[in-house]
Design an enzyme around this catalytic site. Structure first.
Site, PDB file in Angstrom:
ATOM      1  CG  ASP A 245      24.945 -18.729 -21.643  1.00  0.00           C
ATOM      2  OD1 ASP A 245      25.383 -19.351 -22.372  1.00  0.00           O
ATOM      3  OD2 ASP A 245      24.872 -18.357 -20.547  1.00  0.00           O
ATOM      4  CD  GLU A 295      10.700  -1.516 -31.133  1.00  0.00           C
ATOM      5  OE1 GLU A 295       9.983  -2.237 -30.337  1.00  0.00           O
ATOM      6  OE2 GLU A 295      11.142  -0.532 -31.035  1.00  0.00           O
TER       7      GLU A 295
HETATM    8  C1  NOJ Z   1      26.463 -22.112 -21.466  1.00  0.00           C
HETATM    9  C2  NOJ Z   1      27.753 -21.721 -22.253  1.00  0.00           C
HETATM   10  O1  NOJ Z   1      27.898 -22.523 -23.603  1.00  0.00           O
HETATM   11  C3  NOJ Z   1      28.863 -22.133 -21.339  1.00  0.00           C
HETATM   12  O2  NOJ Z   1      30.321 -22.096 -22.325  1.00  0.00           O
HETATM   13  C4  NOJ Z   1      28.773 -21.461 -20.239  1.00  0.00           C
HETATM   14  O3  NOJ Z   1      29.868 -21.726 -19.403  1.00  0.00           O
HETATM   15  C5  NOJ Z   1      27.425 -21.589 -19.531  1.00  0.00           C
HETATM   16  N1  NOJ Z   1      26.476 -21.492 -20.187  1.00  0.00           N
HETATM   17  C6  NOJ Z   1      27.345 -20.546 -18.247  1.00  0.00           C
HETATM   18  O4  NOJ Z   1      27.115 -19.204 -19.201  1.00  0.00           O
END
Ligand code: NOJ
Ligand code: CA
Length: 568
Positions: A245, A295
């Site tokens: 993310d 690894e």
């Molecule tokens: C991207 C994720 O896909 C989304 O759903 C989320 O709200 C934001 N990042 C924050 O983590």
């Protein structure tokens, strides 16, 4: 019909709803040869991964919320669809302010979604079925309920506990103004002020998303050290990789200076503040994570995947994230924002193939995900959504499918305000860009909500499904050979059979206006008609596969077709 015909299916957990119809006559697909695209060791290069938004996939215990045993019970459906693997959205303990992207414990399973034992069983079943399992990891921010943040609230300014986050004194005479002018992605200031343990108004902390998602300070060595442990925890349990993310996040400019355009992130809903995102130090982290993956590969020969959500301004910047010793892949999001227009698709695909292939990685195509309006609605018709999917599945590289696109689900855009859960709605006071409409639980069977989402349809689903979902149940899709499910299934099957559909070459052909056509390797020709009138097909002969019936010599509007040519 959900009963699986796949050998080695896991036993279905008793509480999960079973099929409610007789087995449909399903079109026989020819036996698969070993895939002749990327060797198994490099499975990710042209893999098709199915994104499971856990809370909306399948409920197993009747609380109206999807969970891990539910995912496990439906693995045979995914196997039969023909995907290579599954990416699970976050299921970690979380107060769910951003549906799991606010993680309170990176090494656990939220009781709402099951237990670690359920997770281990899921890994086992994925392994048995030959499905890769990719987890979501959220390193840019955690939850205010994470013990680190709770400790930081109790500790003093300048303490080691606060140094794991971005705490700073406010500006103004009394510290009443935020430390800088940055705005959060989901609206409002990127800073919130705390009350110190003695009851006085205190320091501020940085959160680039919601106030419940404090950003971690990656310049503090404790943070990368802890995340290495988190990766190993899940790798030791057998996962095949991680979707990362906000992969262009983590580090901020060390001085946290004011931004010349503080509204930019909020305005674009994209990570464009050059002081808050895409700092050079983040690449050191991806090198360290890649080394950890290597690894594990050394131990058993299985490659682990790191795929980043790296939203950066240019393809050249994106290329840096997929250098040979960094992430394997980064999502290519431009099709998510492409209008239904042949010229636009041409430019976007051409640039991606050129720029990303040049890095040695492969393009990671995406048409739908849990943050975007579904293609059926976005492109204006189910026919266009089908045509776009068949086009994407013919492109060189990997592709990510989002649950329900194979059922032709539309965006649910008339959810009443009182059921909306997206923090964007609460932070901005507007429905613009809210994401609940693509997260409505899947319809599996039957004619009434919750359509087999919960066992015995015992509970309303956490977001209400519209009556029109009756036309999109998996049960119905499986029995109807014209359904999008069968189109996806046949396309995925052909990807395994035909070496041309691997990562190899794409050559554009001359076409009339509103039509795109290209060849893939030797003899495979793909064309899409973006127009509203029939176009001449670029070749005679019956297509191998098409998103709509093609009369001889014709490519109907909003249609993609694949042909095999004797020799071109
Ligand atoms: C991207 C994720 O896909 C989304 O759903 C989320 O709200 C934001 N990042 C924050 O983590
Ligand atoms: Ca449940």
């Amino acid at each position: 019909m959900i009963t699986s015909v796949v050998p080695g299916d896991p036993p279905r957990p008793a509480q999960v709803p079973g099929p409610s119809a007789a087995a449909p006559a399903e079109r026989e697909l020819p036996a698969e040869q070993p895939a002749s695209g990327a060797p198994d060791a490099l499975w990710w290069r042209d893999a098709v991964i199915y994104q499971v938004y856990v809370r909306s996939f399948q409920d197993s215990n009747g609380d109206g919320i999807g969970d891990l045993p539910g995912v496990r019970a439906r693995l045979p459906y995914l196997k039969r669809l023909g995907v290579d693997g599954v990416w699970l959205n976050p299921f970690y303990p979380s107060p769910q302010h951003d549906h799991g992207y606010d993680v309170a414990d990176y090494k656990g399973v939220d009781p709402m979604f099951g237990t670690l034992e359920d997770f281990d069983l899921l890994v086992e079943d994925c392994r048995k079925l030959g499905l890769r399992l990719v987890l979501d990891t959220v390193p840019n921010h955690c939850s205010t309920e994470h013990p680190w943040f709770q400790d930081a609230l109790l500790a003093a300014p300048g303490s080691t506990e606060r140094a794991r986050f971005h705490f700073a004194d406010g500006r103004g005479t009394d510290g009443e103004l935020p430390p800088n002018n940055w705005r959060a992605m989901f609206g409002g200031p990127a800073w919130s002020r705390i009350t110190e343990p003695d009851g006085t108004a205190g320091q501020w902390y940085l959160h680039m998303f919601t106030p419940e998602q404090p950003d971690l300070n990656w310049r503090n060595p404790e943070v990368p050290a802890e995340f290495e442990k988190v990766l190993r925890f899940w790798l030791d349990r057998g996962v095949d990789g991680f979707r990362i993310d906000v992969a262009a996040g983590l580090f901020k400019h060390p001085e946290l200076p004011d931004s010349p355009d503080p509204e930019a992130d909020e305005r674009t809903r994209d990570s464009v503040n050059p002081l808050a995102w895409n700092q050079p130090e983040v690449h050191d982290i991806w090198r360290a994570w890649r080394a950890i993956c290597e690894e594990y590969t050394q131990l058993d020969g299985r490659q682990r995947l790191l795929v980043g959500e790296a939203s950066v301004p240019t393809p050249a910047e994106q290329a840096k994230y997929v250098r040979a010793d960094e992430l394997h892949q980064a999502f290519f999001f431009h099709l998510l924002h492409a209008p239904w227009d042949s010229e636009h698709f041409h430019q976007v695909i051409d640039a991606a193939v050129r720029d990303i292939t040049a890095t040695g990685s492969t393009v990671t195509w995406v048409l739908n995900n849990h943050d975007q309006v579904r293609t059926t609605t976005r492109f204006g018709s189910p026919e266009r959504a089908r045509a776009a999917a068949l086009l994407m599945l013919a492109l060189p590289g990997a592709a990510y499918l989002y649950q329900g696109e194979e059922l032709g689900l539309p965006e649910v855009d008339d959810l009443p305000d009182d059921v909306i859960t997206d923090p964007i709605f609460f932070r901005t006071g507007s429905r613009k860009g809210i994401r609940d409409g693509c997260r409505v639980p899947l319809p599996w069977s039957g004619t009434e909500a919750p359509f087999g989402f919960s066992p015995d349809d015992s509970a309303p689903s956490w977001l209400p499904q519209p009556p029109s979902f009756a036309d999109h149940t998996a049960e119905r899709a499986l029995t109807d050979h014209t359904s999008p499910y069968h189109l996806y299934r046949e396309a995925l099957h052909l990807r395994r059979l035909l070496p041309q559909l691997g990562e190899g070459t794409l050559r554009w052909l001359e076409t009339p206006p509103n039509v795109l056509a290209f060849t893939r390797g030797d003899g495979l020709l793909v064309a899409t008609n973006f127009g509203t009138t029939p176009a001449p097909a670029p070749v005679t002969g019956t297509p191998l596969l098409s998103s709509a019936p093609c009369p001889p010599g014709t490519l109907p509007p909003a249609t993609t077709a694949w042909w095999i040519q004797p020799r071109m």
